[in-house]
Design a protein around this motif. Structure first.
Motif, mmCIF file in Angstrom:
data_model
loop_
_atom_site.group_PDB
_atom_site.id
_atom_site.type_symbol
_atom_site.label_atom_id
_atom_site.label_comp_id
_atom_site.label_asym_id
_atom_site.label_seq_id
_atom_site.Cartn_x
_atom_site.Cartn_y
_atom_site.Cartn_z
ATOM 1 N N ASP A 34 -11.526 8.266 0.143
ATOM 2 C CA ASP A 34 -12.853 8.416 0.748
ATOM 3 C C ASP A 34 -13.772 9.084 -0.267
ATOM 4 O OD1 ASP A 34 -15.098 9.236 2.178
ATOM 5 O OD2 ASP A 34 -13.990 10.396 3.644
ATOM 6 N N ASN A 35 -14.739 8.326 -0.781
ATOM 7 C CA ASN A 35 -15.693 8.855 -1.756
ATOM 8 C C ASN A 35 -17.043 9.194 -1.140
ATOM 9 O OD1 ASN A 35 -14.297 6.639 -4.177
ATOM 10 N ND2 ASN A 35 -14.069 8.843 -4.173
ATOM 11 N N ARG A 36 -17.120 9.293 0.189
ATOM 12 C CA ARG A 36 -18.397 9.610 0.852
ATOM 13 C C ARG A 36 -18.425 11.041 1.363
ATOM 14 N NH1 ARG A 36 -21.562 5.326 4.279
ATOM 15 N NH2 ARG A 36 -23.345 6.431 3.416
ATOM 16 N N PRO A 37 -19.459 11.773 1.017
ATOM 17 C CA PRO A 37 -19.627 13.103 1.608
ATOM 18 C C PRO A 37 -19.986 12.978 3.091
ATOM 19 C CG PRO A 37 -20.943 12.851 -0.396
ATOM 20 C CD PRO A 37 -20.436 11.497 -0.030
ATOM 21 N N ASP A 38 -19.467 13.880 3.906
ATOM 22 C CA ASP A 38 -19.753 13.851 5.342
ATOM 23 C C ASP A 38 -21.246 13.951 5.644
ATOM 24 O OD1 ASP A 38 -17.105 13.508 6.050
ATOM 25 O OD2 ASP A 38 -16.800 15.599 6.631
ATOM 26 N N ALA A 39 -22.009 14.605 4.794
ATOM 27 C CA ALA A 39 -23.447 14.771 5.028
ATOM 28 C C ALA A 39 -24.205 13.441 5.045
ATOM 29 C CB ALA A 39 -24.049 15.687 3.968
ATOM 30 N N GLU A 40 -23.615 12.388 4.497
ATOM 31 C CA GLU A 40 -24.268 11.075 4.429
ATOM 32 C C GLU A 40 -24.038 10.211 5.660
ATOM 33 O OE1 GLU A 40 -23.723 10.079 -0.322
ATOM 34 O OE2 GLU A 40 -22.849 8.743 1.144
ATOM 35 N N ILE A 41 -23.083 10.578 6.489
ATOM 36 C CA ILE A 41 -22.595 9.640 7.492
ATOM 37 C C ILE A 41 -22.515 10.258 8.884
ATOM 38 C CG2 ILE A 41 -21.323 8.131 5.926
ATOM 39 C CD1 ILE A 41 -18.862 9.837 6.338
ATOM 40 N N PRO A 42 -22.472 9.402 9.907
ATOM 41 C CA PRO A 42 -22.327 9.924 11.273
ATOM 42 C C PRO A 42 -20.925 10.495 11.497
ATOM 43 C CG PRO A 42 -22.347 7.514 11.296
ATOM 44 C CD PRO A 42 -22.620 7.935 9.886
ATOM 45 N N PRO A 43 -20.781 11.364 12.485
ATOM 46 C CA PRO A 43 -19.491 12.032 12.743
ATOM 47 C C PRO A 43 -18.304 11.088 12.915
ATOM 48 C CG PRO A 43 -21.229 13.072 14.025
ATOM 49 C CD PRO A 43 -21.837 11.843 13.379
ATOM 50 N N GLU A 44 -18.524 9.907 13.451
ATOM 51 C CA GLU A 44 -17.383 8.996 13.680
ATOM 52 C C GLU A 44 -16.766 8.480 12.379
ATOM 53 O OE1 GLU A 44 -21.125 6.383 14.384
ATOM 54 O OE2 GLU A 44 -20.488 8.402 14.927
ATOM 55 N N TRP A 45 -17.416 8.730 11.234
ATOM 56 C CA TRP A 45 -16.866 8.331 9.933
ATOM 57 C C TRP A 45 -16.522 9.537 9.062
ATOM 58 C CZ3 TRP A 45 -21.188 4.277 8.695
ATOM 59 C CH2 TRP A 45 -20.950 3.112 9.432
ATOM 60 N N HIS A 46 -16.610 10.737 9.594
ATOM 61 C CA HIS A 46 -16.329 11.929 8.800
ATOM 62 C C HIS A 46 -14.896 11.926 8.275
ATOM 63 C CE1 HIS A 46 -19.809 14.827 10.031
ATOM 64 N NE2 HIS A 46 -20.235 13.736 9.440
ATOM 65 N N THR A 47 -14.693 12.683 7.238
ATOM 66 C CA THR A 47 -13.412 12.733 6.547
ATOM 67 C C THR A 47 -12.238 13.023 7.473
ATOM 68 O OG1 THR A 47 -14.495 13.400 4.501
ATOM 69 C CG2 THR A 47 -12.154 13.915 4.696
ATOM 70 N N ASP A 48 -12.398 13.972 8.384
ATOM 71 C CA ASP A 48 -11.264 14.305 9.259
ATOM 72 C C ASP A 48 -10.891 13.144 10.165
ATOM 73 O OD1 ASP A 48 -13.655 14.666 10.716
ATOM 74 O OD2 ASP A 48 -12.866 16.356 11.862
ATOM 75 N N VAL A 49 -11.879 12.403 10.650
ATOM 76 C CA VAL A 49 -11.619 11.241 11.509
ATOM 77 C C VAL A 49 -10.937 10.133 10.711
ATOM 78 C CG1 VAL A 49 -12.706 9.450 12.919
ATOM 79 C CG2 VAL A 49 -13.574 11.798 13.002
ATOM 80 N N MET A 50 -11.479 9.845 9.535
ATOM 81 C CA MET A 50 -10.924 8.769 8.715
ATOM 82 C C MET A 50 -9.516 9.128 8.230
ATOM 83 S SD MET A 50 -13.272 6.556 9.001
ATOM 84 C CE MET A 50 -12.674 5.321 7.863
ATOM 85 N N GLY A 51 -9.338 10.375 7.840
ATOM 86 C CA GLY A 51 -8.019 10.812 7.381
ATOM 87 C C GLY A 51 -6.973 10.721 8.467
ATOM 88 N N ALA A 52 -7.329 11.135 9.669
ATOM 89 C CA ALA A 52 -6.387 11.066 10.790
ATOM 90 C C ALA A 52 -6.022 9.616 11.102
ATOM 91 C CB ALA A 52 -6.979 11.751 12.021
ATOM 92 N N ALA A 53 -6.998 8.722 11.061
ATOM 93 C CA ALA A 53 -6.733 7.302 11.335
ATOM 94 C C ALA A 53 -5.833 6.700 10.261
ATOM 95 C CB ALA A 53 -8.047 6.531 11.434
ATOM 96 N N ALA A 54 -6.097 7.037 9.003
ATOM 97 C CA ALA A 54 -5.280 6.512 7.909
ATOM 98 C C ALA A 54 -3.842 7.026 8.020
ATOM 99 C CB ALA A 54 -5.884 6.905 6.564
ATOM 100 N N GLU A 55 -3.713 8.314 8.229
ATOM 101 C CA GLU A 55 -2.374 8.896 8.309
ATOM 102 C C GLU A 55 -1.606 8.383 9.527
ATOM 103 O OE1 GLU A 55 -3.120 13.099 7.748
ATOM 104 O OE2 GLU A 55 -3.781 12.701 5.694
ATOM 105 N N ALA A 56 -2.297 8.145 10.641
ATOM 106 C CA ALA A 56 -1.645 7.585 11.829
ATOM 107 C C ALA A 56 -1.095 6.185 11.552
ATOM 108 C CB ALA A 56 -2.614 7.554 13.001
ATOM 109 N N ALA A 57 -1.752 5.480 10.625
ATOM 110 C CA ALA A 57 -1.311 4.131 10.259
ATOM 111 C C ALA A 57 -0.273 4.150 9.138
ATOM 112 C CB ALA A 57 -2.514 3.288 9.840
ATOM 113 N N GLY A 58 0.057 5.353 8.654
ATOM 114 C CA GLY A 58 1.048 5.455 7.596
ATOM 115 C C GLY A 58 0.483 5.285 6.202
#
Length: 142
Positions: A34-58
């Motif tokens: 993830d090369n996007r800073p959270d300040a650029e994007i809405p909460p549904e794409w924030h690092t913690d959300v994306m990281g959790a989704a990626a890790e849940a998928a292995g």
């Protein structure tokens, strides 16, 4: 998604959504950067959300927020370490894929000829020819 292959081991794309993660895994990727800073994007794409989704998928997940003005060699080192640690194909994303291409290009300085780096990104639709002097400078400093 608009996944663009730079090398067999590294591809870039504009912003992804958590719902895209299963398709990314199905496509054979083993890690996401993830090369996007959270300040650029809405909460549904924030690092913690994306990281959790990626890790849940292995999938391995690395947050490496890059801004054009703040780009530095620590970010390049983080990107390259994540690629090396992945042990398979990596997908990096930002707003358009450009920053993810730039960080990779700088990290490849001295590992590939500059012309090949520029061609690899150009073939994926990213014109980074203006970066050639910086890549050459990094390569000669090694």
């Amino acid at each position: 998604m608009d996944i663009r292959q730079i090398t067999p081991a590294y591809s870039v794309t504009p912003q992804i959504d958590p719902a895209d993660i299963p398709a990314i895994k199905e496509a054979g990727f083993v890690a996401i950067i993830d090369n996007r800073p959270d300040a650029e994007i809405p909460p549904e794409w924030h690092t913690d959300v994306m990281g959790a989704a990626a890790e849940a998928a292995g999938l391995a997940f690395t947050a490496n927020p890059v801004t054009h003005a703040g780009l530095n060699m620590d970010m390049v080192a983080t990107q390259m370490a994540a690629i090396e640690a992945a042990g398979g194909p990596v997908l990096a994303y930002c707003a358009s894929g450009t920053r993810s291409s730039i960080v990779w290009s700088l990290g490849m300085a001295g590992k590939m000829p500059t012309e090949e780096i520029i061609k690899a990104t150009a073939d994926a639709g990213y014109d980074l020819a203006g970066l050639a002097p910086q890549i050459d400078g990094l390569a000669s400093a090694q």
